[in-house]
Design a protein around this motif. Structure first.
Motif, PDB file in Angstrom:
ATOM      1  N   ALA A  11       0.840  -1.215   0.000  1.00 50.56           N
ATOM      2  CA  ALA A  11       0.000   0.000   0.000  1.00 50.56           C
ATOM      3  C   ALA A  11       0.864   1.251   0.000  1.00 50.56           C
ATOM      4  O   ALA A  11       0.576   2.230  -0.714  1.00 50.56           O
ATOM      5  CB  ALA A  11      -0.934  -0.009   1.205  1.00 50.56           C
ATOM      6  N   GLN A  12       1.938   1.235   0.766  1.00 49.65           N
ATOM      7  CA  GLN A  12       2.874   2.366   0.808  1.00 49.65           C
ATOM      8  C   GLN A  12       3.512   2.588  -0.561  1.00 49.65           C
ATOM      9  O   GLN A  12       3.649   3.741  -1.028  1.00 49.65           O
ATOM     10  CB  GLN A  12       3.950   2.098   1.855  1.00 49.65           C
ATOM     11  N   ILE A  13       3.918   1.509  -1.209  1.00 49.46           N
ATOM     12  CA  ILE A  13       4.556   1.619  -2.521  1.00 49.46           C
ATOM     13  C   ILE A  13       3.586   2.211  -3.537  1.00 49.46           C
ATOM     14  O   ILE A  13       3.930   3.116  -4.309  1.00 49.46           O
ATOM     15  CB  ILE A  13       5.074   0.244  -2.980  1.00 49.46           C
ATOM     16  N   ILE A  14       2.366   1.708  -3.543  1.00 46.93           N
ATOM     17  CA  ILE A  14       1.368   2.200  -4.505  1.00 46.93           C
ATOM     18  C   ILE A  14       1.072   3.679  -4.270  1.00 46.93           C
ATOM     19  O   ILE A  14       1.009   4.481  -5.218  1.00 46.93           O
ATOM     20  CB  ILE A  14       0.091   1.348  -4.425  1.00 46.93           C
ATOM     21  N   ASP A  15       0.897   4.068  -3.019  1.00 52.77           N
ATOM     22  CA  ASP A  15       0.609   5.482  -2.715  1.00 52.77           C
ATOM     23  C   ASP A  15       1.749   6.394  -3.170  1.00 52.77           C
ATOM     24  O   ASP A  15       1.514   7.518  -3.651  1.00 52.77           O
ATOM     25  CB  ASP A  15       0.369   5.663  -1.221  1.00 52.77           C
ATOM     26  N   SER A  16       2.974   5.918  -3.026  1.00 50.45           N
ATOM     27  CA  SER A  16       4.117   6.745  -3.410  1.00 50.45           C
ATOM     28  C   SER A  16       4.259   6.868  -4.922  1.00 50.45           C
ATOM     29  O   SER A  16       4.937   7.778  -5.413  1.00 50.45           O
ATOM     30  CB  SER A  16       5.409   6.163  -2.818  1.00 50.45           C
ATOM     31  N   LEU A  17       3.629   5.963  -5.653  1.00 54.46           N
ATOM     32  CA  LEU A  17       3.698   5.998  -7.112  1.00 54.46           C
ATOM     33  C   LEU A  17       2.534   6.757  -7.733  1.00 54.46           C
ATOM     34  O   LEU A  17       2.595   7.164  -8.896  1.00 54.46           O
ATOM     35  CB  LEU A  17       3.711   4.563  -7.675  1.00 54.46           C
ATOM     36  N   ARG A  18       1.479   6.950  -6.981  1.00 55.74           N
ATOM     37  CA  ARG A  18       0.266   7.570  -7.510  1.00 55.74           C
ATOM     38  C   ARG A  18       0.455   9.073  -7.746  1.00 55.74           C
ATOM     39  O   ARG A  18       1.037   9.786  -6.920  1.00 55.74           O
ATOM     40  CB  ARG A  18      -0.896   7.342  -6.543  1.00 55.74           C
ATOM     41  N   CYS A  19      -0.042   9.555  -8.877  1.00 61.09           N
ATOM     42  CA  CYS A  19       0.040  10.970  -9.186  1.00 61.09           C
ATOM     43  C   CYS A  19      -0.871  11.779  -8.269  1.00 61.09           C
ATOM     44  O   CYS A  19      -1.913  11.299  -7.820  1.00 61.09           O
ATOM     45  CB  CYS A  19      -0.377  11.234 -10.633  1.00 61.09           C
ATOM     46  N   ALA A  20      -0.488  13.031  -8.028  1.00 61.59           N
ATOM     47  CA  ALA A  20      -1.353  13.952  -7.292  1.00 61.59           C
ATOM     48  C   ALA A  20      -2.562  14.306  -8.161  1.00 61.59           C
ATOM     49  O   ALA A  20      -2.636  13.946  -9.340  1.00 61.59           O
ATOM     50  CB  ALA A  20      -0.573  15.214  -6.922  1.00 61.59           C
ATOM     51  N   VAL A  21      -3.503  15.029  -7.582  1.00 63.57           N
ATOM     52  CA  VAL A  21      -4.728  15.362  -8.318  1.00 63.57           C
ATOM     53  C   VAL A  21      -4.399  16.114  -9.599  1.00 63.57           C
ATOM     54  O   VAL A  21      -4.935  15.828 -10.676  1.00 63.57           O
ATOM     55  CB  VAL A  21      -5.673  16.201  -7.435  1.00 63.57           C
ATOM     56  N   HIS A  22      -3.507  17.085  -9.516  1.00 60.78           N
ATOM     57  CA  HIS A  22      -3.114  17.849 -10.701  1.00 60.78           C
ATOM     58  C   HIS A  22      -1.586  17.859 -10.800  1.00 60.78           C
ATOM     59  O   HIS A  22      -0.926  18.852 -10.468  1.00 60.78           O
ATOM     60  CB  HIS A  22      -3.642  19.288 -10.619  1.00 60.78           C
ATOM     61  N   PRO A  23      -1.007  16.755 -11.220  1.00 61.19           N
ATOM     62  CA  PRO A  23       0.456  16.685 -11.259  1.00 61.19           C
ATOM     63  C   PRO A  23       1.034  17.590 -12.331  1.00 61.19           C
ATOM     64  O   PRO A  23       0.417  17.837 -13.371  1.00 61.19           O
ATOM     65  CB  PRO A  23       0.702  15.205 -11.598  1.00 61.19           C
ATOM     66  N   GLU A  24       2.232  18.089 -12.067  1.00 60.80           N
ATOM     67  CA  GLU A  24       2.925  18.906 -13.059  1.00 60.80           C
ATOM     68  C   GLU A  24       3.429  18.041 -14.215  1.00 60.80           C
ATOM     69  O   GLU A  24       3.532  18.496 -15.348  1.00 60.80           O
ATOM     70  CB  GLU A  24       4.095  19.633 -12.404  1.00 60.80           C
ATOM     71  N   SER A  25       3.743  16.791 -13.911  1.00 57.87           N
ATOM     72  CA  SER A  25       4.245  15.894 -14.943  1.00 57.87           C
ATOM     73  C   SER A  25       3.835  14.475 -14.602  1.00 57.87           C
ATOM     74  O   SER A  25       3.757  14.102 -13.430  1.00 57.87           O
ATOM     75  CB  SER A  25       5.769  15.987 -15.037  1.00 57.87           C
ATOM     76  N   HIS A  26       3.552  13.667 -15.633  1.00 58.76           N
ATOM     77  CA  HIS A  26       3.218  12.267 -15.436  1.00 58.76           C
ATOM     78  C   HIS A  26       4.432  11.364 -15.677  1.00 58.76           C
ATOM     79  O   HIS A  26       4.282  10.143 -15.742  1.00 58.76           O
ATOM     80  CB  HIS A  26       2.093  11.854 -16.391  1.00 58.76           C
ATOM     81  N   ASP A  27       5.605  11.957 -15.810  1.00 58.24           N
ATOM     82  CA  ASP A  27       6.789  11.175 -16.129  1.00 58.24           C
ATOM     83  C   ASP A  27       7.268  10.323 -14.967  1.00 58.24           C
ATOM     84  O   ASP A  27       7.974   9.334 -15.172  1.00 58.24           O
ATOM     85  CB  ASP A  27       7.928  12.101 -16.570  1.00 58.24           C
ATOM     86  N   ALA A  28       6.931  10.708 -13.739  1.00 57.83           N
ATOM     87  CA  ALA A  28       7.459   9.994 -12.577  1.00 57.83           C
ATOM     88  C   ALA A  28       6.357   9.448 -11.680  1.00 57.83           C
ATOM     89  O   ALA A  28       6.639   9.012 -10.565  1.00 57.83           O
ATOM     90  CB  ALA A  28       8.371  10.909 -11.783  1.00 57.83           C
TER      91      ALA A  28
END
Length: 571
Positions: free
Chosen positions: A310-327
């Motif tokens: 769960a921690q890994i998935i949360d850390s990979l999830r984009c924010a609501v309005h991410p500046e970039s989807h590259d990471a």
């Protein structure tokens, strides 16, 4: 019968031997071969005294009678037979051997032949090894090389008579077109194994004047499924089986491949590009690599790593309005990975009460960017290709087109495995013909057969959790002590489907033979890494559910610096 006629056809001397058709027994079939052959030649000594080169030449143009093959065929025809010299170009086996190629004919002349190769070493150790194929087969297994993930010395060089076949159609591991031909599907599912086995045994007995003392089978992936298939369907034929990364739930792995393709290509934003797949992998290493005590690029304690999922998935999830989807991954991209992680659940039952397919260790150190990983292009090709559109989807798409719908133009992106409609009966029937999920190995156990299975915990093609589930089903049926008496399961951290950050090299055939012939049951084995970047390091191969844990001191590249630890729930 003249001597020339005698040499040209292998046939029983008594019509009563026809009662063998339909029986699946080494003892029964071989006894006919040996009795008939010795009756015609008086003693096996005559065959042993004749140089192998002369015996080999006699096979050219010979036929194997249908009565010697315990499934319906039109017999086998030898196409070529010749000695391969110890110094011949390309002969890396270190010895002279007789190479035979042939075809097994179907009763229906429109059904493709089963092509096979048989290799007879000059210095025979009295054992025979049948070798399985891969993918959708379609190419003859030569049997002359080193076994995958094994030391350099090939079984043929060790004195084994080796043989393999193409499973009854011509193509390659990616082509499923033969699914349109009923008998070719049956051959691929199981019949080619028995037909080739019996034809090869007849030829081996003729060449050496006696049958093999031990018969083994070895294969991986599709060949692993074939290993479990021979134990289930022809248990008296084999003394030992090596079945690695087995595609036991053949229908299930094809259907989950279709679901993955739908997530990437039929769901807006579902495609996960390779850089993001690599980001997922690197993040799992950051969290889980050291859980086994060593920072070695291998996630060995998969169960402990799963607690951090769960921690890994949360850390990979984009924010609501991410500046970039590259990471980071969007919800749609994470949904694709969760299809693979969650597996497939069906509201109906396939053969042997199978209700789906177990998920993969997506967030526990599985790398999905290789040639057998997920898609590498954001668009689907008309006929999906392994690298461009992902191995699992490409294989599943072919299965739907040719095996289930039997329509080359069928669109697998519109198919719902949960609601197959008019295709449901075909799916269930195929799961019995090709699958090997039946846990009833009682006849093989009673025969005294042994089994070794090696599986990568980071396998991206055959879910390691599906293999573990089958092992657990065996324990539920027979009890742990009984399963331990005939089976060894080795789950290998970092090993994928033929690649990975740790690629084990270990003498499984030697371990199997020692178990069968001398009763020396294998325990912890030592594997040497074949991966290019870390070639030569070693790790213990731990019996499941054990895994390698670093002892905290010593060379991290040596197996002696690790012990086999158990997860908390299994201590």
């Amino acid at each position: 019968m003249t001597r020339r006629e005698h040499r040209g056809r292998i046939t029983p001397t008594m019509r009563t031997k026809r009662r063998l058709v339909g029986r699946a027994s080494v003892v029964s079939v071989v006894s006919v071969v040996v009795t008939a052959w010795l009756a015609m030649h008086r003693t096996a000594a005559l065959a042993e005294e004749t140089p192998l080169a002369m015996r080999c030449a006699q096979f050219a143009g010979a036929a194997v009678s249908p009565e010697l093959i315990a499934m319906p065929t039109a017999g086998a025809q030898i196409e070529s037979a010749g000695m391969i010299g110890a110094t011949a170009p390309g002969n890396q086996q270190g010895g002279e051997y007789c190479r035979i190629t042939g075809r097994i004919k179907a009763l229906n002349p429109t059904t493709p032949d089963i092509r096979f190769d048989l290799n007879l070493p000059r210095h025979w150790n009295g054992r025979a090894l049948q070798i399985g194929g891969g993918g959708y087969d379609g190419e003859v297994v030569s049997g002359i090389g080193v076994m995958p993930f094994s030391p350099d010395r090939a079984p043929l060089a060790q004195g084994y008579a080796t043989f393999g076949d193409d499973s009854g159609h011509v193509g390659n591991a990616s082509l499923a077109i033969f699914g349109l031909v009923d008998e070719a599907v049956t051959n691929f599912g199981y019949a080619h194994l028995k037909k080739t086995h019996d034809a090869a045994l007849a030829l081996i007995a003729r060449a050496y004047g006696r049958p093999p003392q031990r018969m083994y089978f070895a294969g991986g992936s599709t060949g692993g499924r074939e290993g479990y298939t021979v134990m289930l369907r022809f248990p008296e034929d084999y003394d030992g089986v090596i079945a690695n990364s087995p595609a036991l739930n053949f229908s299930g792995v094809r259907l989950i491949g279709v679901k993955l393709g739908q997530a990437e290509y039929a769901s807006p934003g579902g495609f996960v590009p390779p850089p993001l797949l690599e980001r997922v992998y690197q993040r799992t290493l950051e969290v889980c690599d050291r859980l086994d005590g060593a920072a070695d690029g291998i996630v060995s304690d998969v169960q402990a790593c799963r607690e951090h999922e769960a921690q890994i998935i949360d850390s990979l999830r984009c924010a609501v309005h991410p500046e970039s989807h590259d990471a980071c991954l969007t919800d749609a991209q994470l949904a694709t990975l969760l299809v693979m992680r969650n597996g497939l659940s069906l509201p109906y039952r396939l053969a042997w009460d199978v209700a789906g397919y177990r998920g993969y260790n997506v967030f526990q150190g599985t790398q999905l960017t290789g040639a057998l990983g997920l898609a590498h292009q954001p668009w689907r090709q008309p006929v999906p290709a392994f690298y461009a559109n992902g191995y699992l989807f490409a294989q599943g798409d072919g299965y739907l087109r040719y095996f289930i719908a039997r329509d080359a133009d069928f669109d697998s992106l519109t198919f719902d495995p949960q609601r197959p409609g008019k295709y449901r009966a075909q799916m269930i029937a195929l799961s019995a013909t090709i699958g090997s999920m039946n846990p009833d190995l009682s006849r093989y156990i009673a025969h005294g057969g042994k089994l070794i299975t090696l599986q990568g915990l980071a396998d991206e093609v055959i879910s390691p959790n599906q293999t573990i589930a089958y092992h657990d089903a065996l324990i539920a049926r027979f009890g742990k002590d009984e399963v331990d008496r005939f089976m060894r399961l080795y789950m290998v951290p970092g090993f994928q489907h033929g690649n990975g950050v740790f690629i084990p090299s270990v003498d499984l055939l030697g371990a199997l033979d020692a178990w069968v012939t001398r009763g020396v049951a294998p325990e912890t084995l030592t594997a040497t890494d074949l991966a290019a970047a870390t070639n030569g390091r070693s790790r213990p191969l731990c019996r499941y559910p054990g895994f390698p844990r670093y002892v905290g001191k010593g060379n991290v590249n040596l197996a002696s610096s690790f012990v086999c630890a158990l997860p908390p729930g299994d201590r």
